[in-house]
Motif scaffolding. Structure first.
Motif, short mmCIF file in Angstrom:
data_model
loop_
_atom_site.label_atom_id
_atom_site.label_comp_id
_atom_site.label_asym_id
_atom_site.label_seq_id
_atom_site.Cartn_x
_atom_site.Cartn_y
_atom_site.Cartn_z
N SER A 249 1.58 2.56 -3.95
CA SER A 249 1.24 3.89 -3.42
C SER A 249 0.20 4.59 -4.29
O SER A 249 -0.60 5.39 -3.79
CB SER A 249 2.49 4.76 -3.35
N LYS A 257 -6.76 -2.45 -0.21
CA LYS A 257 -5.46 -1.78 -0.07
C LYS A 257 -5.07 -1.66 1.40
O LYS A 257 -3.90 -1.84 1.76
CB LYS A 257 -5.50 -0.39 -0.73
N ASP A 258 -6.05 -1.40 2.25
CA ASP A 258 -5.77 -1.29 3.69
C ASP A 258 -5.26 -2.63 4.25
O ASP A 258 -4.32 -2.66 5.05
CB ASP A 258 -7.03 -0.87 4.45
N GLN A 261 -1.76 -3.07 3.00
CA GLN A 261 -0.86 -2.15 3.69
C GLN A 261 -0.46 -2.70 5.05
O GLN A 261 0.69 -2.60 5.48
CB GLN A 261 -1.54 -0.78 3.86
N HIS A 265 3.25 -3.67 6.26
CA HIS A 265 3.78 -3.11 7.51
C HIS A 265 4.37 -4.21 8.39
O HIS A 265 5.45 -4.05 8.97
CB HIS A 265 2.66 -2.38 8.25
#
Length: 278
Positions: A249, A257-258, A261, A265
């Motif tokens: 975070s 990072k995207d 992420q 998910h």
């Protein structure tokens, strides 16, 4: 400097070495028993969980000792790279170091004439003194493991399960040392500091001309041309599985990072749904 001190405390916190009051946690106290960098100490302790202690002991000793790779004299660079290629492991430099250490031990145990080990190291452009030091460091680490009664799993190097366990143990400590090749040509952008680096010439990937997209590295060196040393390929899924959420975070925003992420998910859709409901 106060900033350096705060960064060090933050890193120890990410490694679960501190409690809520900023004192050493029980885990941190065990980590401090080892004369190692905290990241390496964490990886060594994690290897007890993943049952790859024998292999992590060798890796810890090899990266703590000076580099075993000698600078090849002018005109012999290609010969040196060819000799080093013999030890290359497709899983990366950490496993390559295990191969080198095992070969050194075999040469040391050879019943042939005295001085064979020195000649063997010279033939392969490797430092005999660095490898001998790694042998001593490994023996010291084994003694510490026995003294504090930590389990030492049986050697299992080479199997698919063992290689995965080694990467999990490494990621448990080195999740802060992750970089991604952003353009397909070996320009690695580090997740934490957004600095760009290239593979060190001693890397097995450098020798085989293979450029993995995601890597875990032991150290970043500005003095050696912004290079990352001792590098192993990892998968985003494995990183997502082992990275502490509070560390992730706090990472600066980036394309890498995207991507991670998105992986996180997909790995935990149920958890994500619960969080949204909350």
């Amino acid at each position: 400097a106060p900033e350096s001190l705060m960064q060090a405390l933050e890193d120890l916190d990410y490694l679960a070495a501190l409690d809520n009051n900023g004192n050493l946690s029980e885990f941190g106290i065990i980590m401090s028993e080892f004369p190692l960098d905290p990241l390496l100490s964490k990886s060594l302790l994690a290897s007890c969980e993943f049952e790859c202690v024998d292999e992590m002991l060798t890796i810890a000793a090899m990266v703590t000792a000076p580099s075993c790779f000698l600078h090849a004299p002018p005109g012999t660079e290609e010969i040196a790279r060819t000799r080093w290629r013999r030890f290359s492991h497709p899983a990366g430099d950490h496993c390559t170091l295990i191969n080198i250490f095992s070969a050194f031990k075999a040469a040391t145990a050879s019943p042939t004439q005295p001085g064979n080990t020195e000649k063997w190291c010279c033939d392969y452009f490797l430092s005999c003194s660095a490898l001998s030091m790694a042998e001593l460091i490994r023996a010291e680490l084994v003694e510490i493991m026995k003294r504090i009664e930590l389990p030492i799993s049986e050697p299992g190097f080479g199997s698919e399960g063992n290689l995965l366990s080694i990467k999990k143990a490494l990621l448990s400590g080195y999740f802060m040392h992750i970089a991604r090749d952003v353009d397909g040509s070996g320009n690695y952008l580090m997740l934490t500091h957004k600095q760009v680096a290239q593979l060190h010439p001693s890397s097995s990937y450098y020798n085989t001309r293979r450029i993995p997209e995601w890597v875990l590295f032991h150290e970043f060196s500005i003095s050696e041309g912004n290079s990352i040393r001792v590098v192993s390929e990892i998968s985003p899924h494995l990183f997502a599985e082992l990275v502490p959420q509070y560390y992730f975070s706090n990472l600066p925003a980036s394309e890498s990072k995207d991507i991670l992420q998105e992986v996180i998910h997909h790995l935990a859709p149920v958890s994500a749904t619960k969080e949204e409901q909350k």
